[in-house]
Design an enzyme around this catalytic site. Sequence first.
Site, PDB file in Angstrom:
ATOM      1  N   HIS A  45       0.802  -1.230   0.000  1.00  0.00           N
ATOM      2  CA  HIS A  45       0.000   0.000   0.000  1.00  0.00           C
ATOM      3  C   HIS A  45       0.830   1.274   0.000  1.00  0.00           C
ATOM      4  CE1 HIS A  45       0.999  -0.194   4.272  1.00  0.00           C
ATOM      5  NE2 HIS A  45       0.735   1.093   4.318  1.00  0.00           N
TER       6      HIS A  45
HETATM    7  C1  UD1 Z   1      -1.757   5.524   6.161  1.00  0.00           C
HETATM    8  C2  UD1 Z   1      -0.403   5.964   6.737  1.00  0.00           C
HETATM    9  C3  UD1 Z   1       0.634   4.865   6.518  1.00  0.00           C
HETATM   10  C4  UD1 Z   1       0.149   3.538   7.053  1.00  0.00           C
HETATM   11  C5  UD1 Z   1      -1.198   3.224   6.429  1.00  0.00           C
HETATM   12  C6  UD1 Z   1      -1.774   1.921   6.900  1.00  0.00           C
HETATM   13  C7  UD1 Z   1       0.105   8.371   6.605  1.00  0.00           C
HETATM   14  C8  UD1 Z   1       0.920   9.383   5.908  1.00  0.00           C
HETATM   15  N1  UD1 Z   1       0.100   7.152   6.045  1.00  0.00           N
HETATM   16  O1  UD1 Z   1      -1.617   5.369   4.752  1.00  0.00           O
HETATM   17  O2  UD1 Z   1       1.821   5.214   7.196  1.00  0.00           O
HETATM   18  O3  UD1 Z   1       1.088   2.539   6.724  1.00  0.00           O
HETATM   19  O4  UD1 Z   1      -2.114   4.283   6.763  1.00  0.00           O
HETATM   20  O5  UD1 Z   1      -2.991   1.662   6.253  1.00  0.00           O
HETATM   21  O6  UD1 Z   1      -0.485   8.666   7.622  1.00  0.00           O
HETATM   22  N2  UD1 Z   1      -9.280   4.720   2.679  1.00  0.00           N
HETATM   23  C9  UD1 Z   1     -10.480   4.088   2.773  1.00  0.00           C
HETATM   24  N3  UD1 Z   1     -10.957   3.776   4.016  1.00  0.00           N
HETATM   25  C10 UD1 Z   1     -10.294   4.068   5.154  1.00  0.00           C
HETATM   26  C11 UD1 Z   1      -9.054   4.716   5.044  1.00  0.00           C
HETATM   27  C12 UD1 Z   1      -8.556   5.033   3.811  1.00  0.00           C
HETATM   28  O7  UD1 Z   1     -11.114   3.792   1.775  1.00  0.00           O
HETATM   29  O8  UD1 Z   1     -10.781   3.748   6.256  1.00  0.00           O
HETATM   30  C13 UD1 Z   1      -8.733   5.030   1.344  1.00  0.00           C
HETATM   31  C14 UD1 Z   1      -9.057   6.435   0.880  1.00  0.00           C
HETATM   32  O9  UD1 Z   1      -9.244   6.389  -0.489  1.00  0.00           O
HETATM   33  C15 UD1 Z   1      -7.791   7.185   1.196  1.00  0.00           C
HETATM   34  C16 UD1 Z   1      -6.729   6.129   0.964  1.00  0.00           C
HETATM   35  O10 UD1 Z   1      -7.328   4.920   1.382  1.00  0.00           O
HETATM   36  O11 UD1 Z   1      -7.636   8.313   0.412  1.00  0.00           O
HETATM   37  C17 UD1 Z   1      -5.464   6.345   1.710  1.00  0.00           C
HETATM   38  O12 UD1 Z   1      -5.721   6.538   3.115  1.00  0.00           O
HETATM   39  P1  UD1 Z   1      -4.714   7.457   3.985  1.00  0.00           P
HETATM   40  O13 UD1 Z   1      -5.103   7.406   5.407  1.00  0.00           O
HETATM   41  O14 UD1 Z   1      -4.586   8.788   3.344  1.00  0.00           O
HETATM   42  O15 UD1 Z   1      -3.322   6.753   3.775  1.00  0.00           O
HETATM   43  P2  UD1 Z   1      -2.872   5.229   3.810  1.00  0.00           P
HETATM   44  O16 UD1 Z   1      -2.382   4.842   2.471  1.00  0.00           O
HETATM   45  O17 UD1 Z   1      -3.908   4.350   4.443  1.00  0.00           O
END
Ligand code: UD1
Length: 380
Positions: free
Chosen positions: A219
Amino acid sequence: MTIAGARPNFMKVASISEAVKSHNNSGVDPYIEHILVHTGQHYDEKMSQCFFKELGIPVPDINLEVGSGSHALQTAEIMKRFEPVLLDEQPDVLIVVGDVNSTVACTLVASKIIYPHTGAGNGRVRPVIVHVEAGLRSFDRDMPEEINRILTDALSDILFLTEEDAVKNLRSEGVASEKMVMVGNVMIDTLLRHLSMAKKSDVRNRFKIPSSYSLVTMHRPSNVDTRDALTPLIECLVEISKSIPLVFPVHPRTRNALEHFELLAALEQNSKIQLLDPLPYLDFLNLIASATMVLTDSGGIQEETTALQVPCITMRENTERPVTVALGTNYLTGTDPAKILSTARKILAGQGKKGEIPPYWDGKAGERIVKALIERLVAS
Ligand code: UD1
């Protein structure tokens, strides 16, 4: 007050919350009032709520419900919503864990806050900021987490460490030794506490997973956000799946990317690669523990495979957790498919590392944290 925001935080917070509870149950002074704040950075049932239920983490006292957004938007939104909470609650101590946006956002707010003189906060004008899992460095500033780590450590008053390299990293940034305490790994506390329960999970029957398989997670933005990065990695997984079936719980970021780059349909039709939704903690732990090999770009999974002595291939150019390579079962291959493939072949031929468990990864990190906080803060 402890902050939880994103999936990898929840296992860490579970250990701290358990340690506070058992301290309070022991009847030893002081009684610790523990407030849990969820920023809502992760919000899906499968990315958030299910972990609270399984790990017995109390329902958060406050949920900021920030949701997703760009780094600037998400960080700013957490800050905006966290400031009034901090002013209202005026905790003596703020505990932040790991390296996600929620970690740095809340740290930044707390470091500049001035409590109004309402009698709360024990006369402190701001909370003592405590970073759990401090000092890790990938030395890759293109990685958002690296920025979060550097800033959080620079602004924290007490730094709880998981591995020796952290001492070296922090010293080279001029951090005073008095701020650092080696306590071990709270994520491994939670793993050890839940392992026997995880082994009873029926996840492998439920998803008809074969007895021999490798587990995949991916991811990191640098691996999944561009077609040029993601395509060769997926081709490499397809190649490995010809030797061993792959089980791949897909992170929402990765599913969006696979769809966007039109790679999803082919993967869904590949009978050797089983795509799943993100899994609850116990199911996922069961799958790591029984896997022949794990391929990942996660930080925490490098540690969990080392703790379980399962060979791990880390598809990244660097790791902030070098002890997993030096002592544990981790291979840092980079993202070159040829290197990933040759390492996978070596592991599948039974030549993978057995590894050793790093010092202090003994299930007692949470306990050491509570003890150190009482010694440092209550006596002072
Ligand atoms: C975040 C953390 C990363 C961690 C990861 C674990 C930061 C900078 N990154 O990255 O260090 O390894 O979490 O998962 O804080 N989304 C959903 N549902 C959710 C959450 C996210 O659909 O409950 C989708 C959304 O489209 C979102 C994308 O995932 O835009 C990314 O989520 P985000 O929290 O921005 O970053 P992660 O890639 O999850």
